[in-house]
Every structure is written in structure tokens, then in C-alpha cells.
Design a protein around this motif. Structure first.
Motif, PDB file in Angstrom:
ATOM      1  N   ALA A 124      -0.460  11.321  12.303  1.00 67.06           N
ATOM      2  CA  ALA A 124      -0.951  10.655  13.579  1.00 67.06           C
ATOM      3  C   ALA A 124      -1.813   9.259  13.149  1.00 67.06           C
ATOM      4  CB  ALA A 124      -1.699  11.944  14.617  1.00 67.06           C
ATOM      5  N   ASN A 125      -1.995   9.145  11.914  1.00 64.46           N
ATOM      6  CA  ASN A 125      -2.895   7.996  11.410  1.00 64.46           C
ATOM      7  C   ASN A 125      -2.189   7.135  10.449  1.00 64.46           C
ATOM      8  OD1 ASN A 125      -5.974   8.403  12.614  1.00 64.46           O
ATOM      9  ND2 ASN A 125      -4.876  10.496  12.296  1.00 64.46           N
ATOM     10  N   ALA A 126      -2.707   5.883  10.339  1.00 69.27           N
ATOM     11  CA  ALA A 126      -2.083   5.068   9.413  1.00 69.27           C
ATOM     12  C   ALA A 126      -2.924   5.596   8.182  1.00 69.27           C
ATOM     13  CB  ALA A 126      -2.487   3.565   9.758  1.00 69.27           C
ATOM     14  N   MET A 127      -2.220   5.718   7.113  1.00 69.05           N
ATOM     15  CA  MET A 127      -2.914   6.121   5.944  1.00 69.05           C
ATOM     16  C   MET A 127      -2.600   5.329   4.832  1.00 69.05           C
ATOM     17  SD  MET A 127      -4.001   9.170   6.862  1.00 69.05           S
ATOM     18  CE  MET A 127      -4.452   9.924   5.239  1.00 69.05           C
ATOM     19  N   GLY A 128      -3.180   5.491   3.598  1.00 71.56           N
ATOM     20  CA  GLY A 128      -3.173   4.520   2.549  1.00 71.56           C
ATOM     21  C   GLY A 128      -3.599   4.850   1.232  1.00 71.56           C
ATOM     22  N   TRP A 129      -2.997   4.150   0.243  1.00 67.77           N
ATOM     23  CA  TRP A 129      -3.785   4.372  -0.856  1.00 67.77           C
ATOM     24  C   TRP A 129      -4.405   3.254  -1.464  1.00 67.77           C
ATOM     25  CZ3 TRP A 129      -4.154   8.958  -3.719  1.00 67.77           C
ATOM     26  CH2 TRP A 129      -3.455   9.993  -3.258  1.00 67.77           C
TER      27      TRP A 129
ATOM     28  N   VAL B 112      -9.263   3.875 -10.420  1.00 65.82           N
ATOM     29  CA  VAL B 112      -9.492   5.029  -9.729  1.00 65.82           C
ATOM     30  C   VAL B 112      -8.571   4.673  -8.365  1.00 65.82           C
ATOM     31  CG1 VAL B 112     -11.146   6.329  -8.280  1.00 65.82           C
ATOM     32  CG2 VAL B 112     -11.849   5.370 -10.635  1.00 65.82           C
ATOM     33  N   TYR B 113      -7.801   5.720  -7.969  1.00 64.00           N
ATOM     34  CA  TYR B 113      -6.833   5.908  -6.695  1.00 64.00           C
ATOM     35  C   TYR B 113      -7.630   6.539  -5.657  1.00 64.00           C
ATOM     36  CZ  TYR B 113      -3.210   3.198  -9.358  1.00 64.00           C
ATOM     37  OH  TYR B 113      -2.713   2.336 -10.302  1.00 64.00           O
ATOM     38  N   TYR B 114      -7.768   5.789  -4.413  1.00 61.40           N
ATOM     39  CA  TYR B 114      -8.407   6.464  -3.363  1.00 61.40           C
ATOM     40  C   TYR B 114      -7.448   6.526  -2.128  1.00 61.40           C
ATOM     41  CZ  TYR B 114     -12.641   5.002  -5.596  1.00 61.40           C
ATOM     42  OH  TYR B 114     -13.850   4.793  -6.534  1.00 61.40           O
ATOM     43  N   CYS B 115      -7.451   7.820  -1.651  1.00 60.18           N
ATOM     44  CA  CYS B 115      -6.651   7.948  -0.152  1.00 60.18           C
ATOM     45  C   CYS B 115      -7.596   7.409   0.869  1.00 60.18           C
ATOM     46  CB  CYS B 115      -6.239   9.491  -0.310  1.00 60.18           C
ATOM     47  SG  CYS B 115      -5.381   9.667   1.403  1.00 60.18           S
ATOM     48  N   ALA B 116      -7.076   6.980   2.127  1.00 62.88           N
ATOM     49  CA  ALA B 116      -7.804   6.689   2.999  1.00 62.88           C
ATOM     50  C   ALA B 116      -7.138   6.763   4.209  1.00 62.88           C
ATOM     51  CB  ALA B 116      -8.031   5.187   2.834  1.00 62.88           C
ATOM     52  N   ALA B 117      -7.774   7.183   5.292  1.00 62.30           N
ATOM     53  CA  ALA B 117      -7.386   6.979   6.570  1.00 62.30           C
ATOM     54  C   ALA B 117      -7.653   6.046   7.565  1.00 62.30           C
ATOM     55  CB  ALA B 117      -7.702   8.452   7.306  1.00 62.30           C
ATOM     56  N   HIS B 118      -7.182   5.269   8.442  1.00 65.95           N
ATOM     57  CA  HIS B 118      -7.432   4.035   9.048  1.00 65.95           C
ATOM     58  C   HIS B 118      -7.814   4.170  10.395  1.00 65.95           C
ATOM     59  CE1 HIS B 118      -5.017   2.945   5.460  1.00 65.95           C
ATOM     60  NE2 HIS B 118      -5.736   1.407   5.354  1.00 65.95           N
ATOM     61  N   ARG B 119      -8.927   3.426  10.837  1.00 68.93           N
ATOM     62  CA  ARG B 119      -9.238   3.700  12.542  1.00 68.93           C
ATOM     63  C   ARG B 119      -7.993   3.431  13.173  1.00 68.93           C
ATOM     64  NH1 ARG B 119     -13.373   0.626   9.922  1.00 68.93           N
ATOM     65  NH2 ARG B 119     -15.435   1.954  10.088  1.00 68.93           N
ATOM     66  N   GLY B 120      -7.174   2.388  12.920  1.00 66.64           N
ATOM     67  CA  GLY B 120      -6.243   2.310  14.178  1.00 66.64           C
ATOM     68  C   GLY B 120      -4.753   1.939  13.590  1.00 66.64           C
ATOM     69  N   MET B 121      -4.104   1.046  13.979  1.00 67.59           N
ATOM     70  CA  MET B 121      -2.687   0.771  13.384  1.00 67.59           C
ATOM     71  C   MET B 121      -2.715  -0.241  12.004  1.00 67.59           C
ATOM     72  SD  MET B 121      -0.990   2.831  15.066  1.00 67.59           S
ATOM     73  CE  MET B 121       0.681   2.073  14.371  1.00 67.59           C
ATOM     74  N   VAL B 122      -3.866  -0.929  12.086  1.00 67.61           N
ATOM     75  CA  VAL B 122      -3.811  -1.833  11.003  1.00 67.61           C
ATOM     76  C   VAL B 122      -4.226  -0.955   9.552  1.00 67.61           C
ATOM     77  CG1 VAL B 122      -5.147  -3.996   9.992  1.00 67.61           C
ATOM     78  CG2 VAL B 122      -4.543  -3.879  12.510  1.00 67.61           C
ATOM     79  N   ILE B 123      -3.440  -1.600   8.344  1.00 67.17           N
ATOM     80  CA  ILE B 123      -3.884  -1.063   7.055  1.00 67.17           C
ATOM     81  C   ILE B 123      -4.407  -2.057   6.305  1.00 67.17           C
ATOM     82  CG2 ILE B 123      -2.709  -0.166   5.034  1.00 67.17           C
ATOM     83  CD1 ILE B 123      -0.386   1.260   6.859  1.00 67.17           C
ATOM     84  N   SER B 124      -5.779  -2.032   6.361  1.00 71.85           N
ATOM     85  CA  SER B 124      -6.493  -2.989   5.346  1.00 71.85           C
ATOM     86  C   SER B 124      -7.803  -2.108   5.153  1.00 71.85           C
ATOM     87  CB  SER B 124      -6.637  -4.472   5.873  1.00 71.85           C
ATOM     88  OG  SER B 124      -7.654  -4.166   7.051  1.00 71.85           O
ATOM     89  N   ALA B 125      -8.505  -2.639   4.021  1.00 69.04           N
ATOM     90  CA  ALA B 125      -9.768  -1.857   3.465  1.00 69.04           C
ATOM     91  C   ALA B 125     -10.746  -1.880   4.709  1.00 69.04           C
ATOM     92  CB  ALA B 125     -10.028  -2.327   2.120  1.00 69.04           C
ATOM     93  N   ASP B 126     -10.872  -3.088   5.232  1.00 65.29           N
ATOM     94  CA  ASP B 126     -11.842  -3.036   6.227  1.00 65.29           C
ATOM     95  C   ASP B 126     -11.648  -2.102   7.639  1.00 65.29           C
ATOM     96  OD1 ASP B 126     -11.024  -6.520   7.763  1.00 65.29           O
ATOM     97  OD2 ASP B 126      -9.919  -4.543   7.317  1.00 65.29           O
ATOM     98  N   GLN B 127     -10.740  -1.630   7.709  1.00 61.95           N
ATOM     99  CA  GLN B 127     -10.235  -0.847   8.708  1.00 61.95           C
ATOM    100  C   GLN B 127     -10.031   0.719   8.180  1.00 61.95           C
ATOM    101  OE1 GLN B 127     -10.009  -1.731  12.007  1.00 61.95           O
ATOM    102  NE2 GLN B 127     -10.441  -3.868  11.065  1.00 61.95           N
TER     103      GLN B 127
END
Length: 121
Positions: free
Chosen positions: A31-36, A92-107
Motif C-alpha cells: 500500500a506504500n511506495a517503497m524503495g532501496w 550500505v543499502y537502506y530500505c525505505a517507505a515513502h510518505r506518498g507516491m513520490v519516490i525520493s529521499a526527501d519523501q
């Protein structure tokens, strides 16, 4: 408390492969935009790959077809398959969950603690 726990890092020779996993708790990877992201020594944190809440995927230019991001909603886990690894992929590889639909580090809303990937020449 949301938790993102990475695993699968390690030491590999150039040309080898690794698969990173990110197990999520109290947040749905489907349900979330995810990233590495990754951060090498003395470098900024860069987006490696992202996947929207749908099926859209994004990759950093340096990936060039070598990595694949995917997720298993039933396991609530995001994966990063990395092939043809190079010494420059050491980070170092980090997993991330974003606030909305935009996938960028500041989100990014939530970060994992990271897993070290070292590629030897």
C-alpha cells in the motif's frame, strides 16, 4: 512502531549476485511506495530502486538493468535482486517507505537501519 529490517548483504566478488530483503512491520509494502537507497563511503544517499503501490518501478541510472526490485505482499517484504555487481556498488543499502507516491529521499517517512554490501575486485 514501524520497522523495516534489511537482510541479505555481505561480501561478494565482482560479477556476483546478492538478493536483499526488507521485512516490514506495521506498514503494508503493498500500500506504500517503497524503495532501496544506498550510501557509499563519503557519498550521498542515492536512490537505487523504487516501486509504487501499483506496479511501476524506478531505477537509478547506474543500475542499467542489473538490479530488480520486487515485493511479496503476502510476506510484507520488498526485495532487491542485484546481479553483475561491481566494486562501485559497495555501500550500505537502506530500505525505505515513502510518505506518498513520490519516490525520493526527501519523501521517505521510514528508514531501515541498512545492510552492508561489499563487492571485491
Amino acid at each position: 512502531q514501524v520497522l523495516l529490517v534489511e537482510s541479505g548483504g555481505g561480501l561478494v566478488q565482482a560479477g556476483g549476485s546478492l538478493r536483499l530483503s526488507c521485512a516490514a512491520s506495521r506498514i503494508s509494502v503493498g500500500a506504500n511506495a517503497m524503495g532501496w537507497y544506498r550510501q557509499g563511503p563519503g557519498k550521498q544517499r542515492d536512490l537505487v530502486a523504487g516501486i509504487s503501490s501499483g506496479v511501476t518501478t524506478y531505477y537509478g541510472e547506474f543500475v542499467k538493468g542489473r538490479f530488480t526490485i520486487s515485493r511479496d505482499n503476502a510476506k510484507n517484504t520488498v526485495y532487491l535482486q542485484m546481479n553483475s555487481l561491481k566494486p562501485d556498488d559497495t555501500a550500505v543499502y537502506y530500505c525505505a517507505a515513502h510518505r506518498g507516491m513520490v519516490i525520493s529521499a526527501d519523501q521517505v517517512r521510514y528508514w531501515g537501519r541498512g545492510t552492508q554490501v561489499t563487492v571485491s575486485s
